[in-house]
Scaffold this motif. Structure first.
Motif: not given
Length: 74
Positions: A36-39, A62-63, A68-69, A73-74
């Motif tokens: 649920g952290s982002s789309t 996947s790339p 997005v992941i 994290r940044d």
């Protein structure tokens, strides 16, 4: 070598909502990450032909999901 899918291609998958094997159609969708952290916007995904739920993501997406992941994290 895995197959590259495109919009409109058909496949089959188990739909957790319908609780059975269903036919799917590949479409571009905004896909929420499991945590649920982002789309991830505009991801090619397998969509259940019965309930319209995203139920599969081909490896070729996947790339874009990884980007997005990494940004989250940044």
């Amino acid at each position: 070598m895995s197959r590259a899918y495109k919009t409109g291609d058909k496949s089959q998958a188990i739909c957790p909502n319908c609780k059975k094997i269903v036919s799917t159609t590949f479409e571009y969708r905004d896909v929420a990450l499991d945590d649920g952290s982002s789309t991830a916007p505009g991801i090619l995904a397998g969509v259940c032909d019965q309930c319209n739920m995203v139920i599969s993501i081909p490896g070729q997406s996947s790339p874009a999901i990884k980007r997005v992941i990494d940004r989250a994290r940044d």
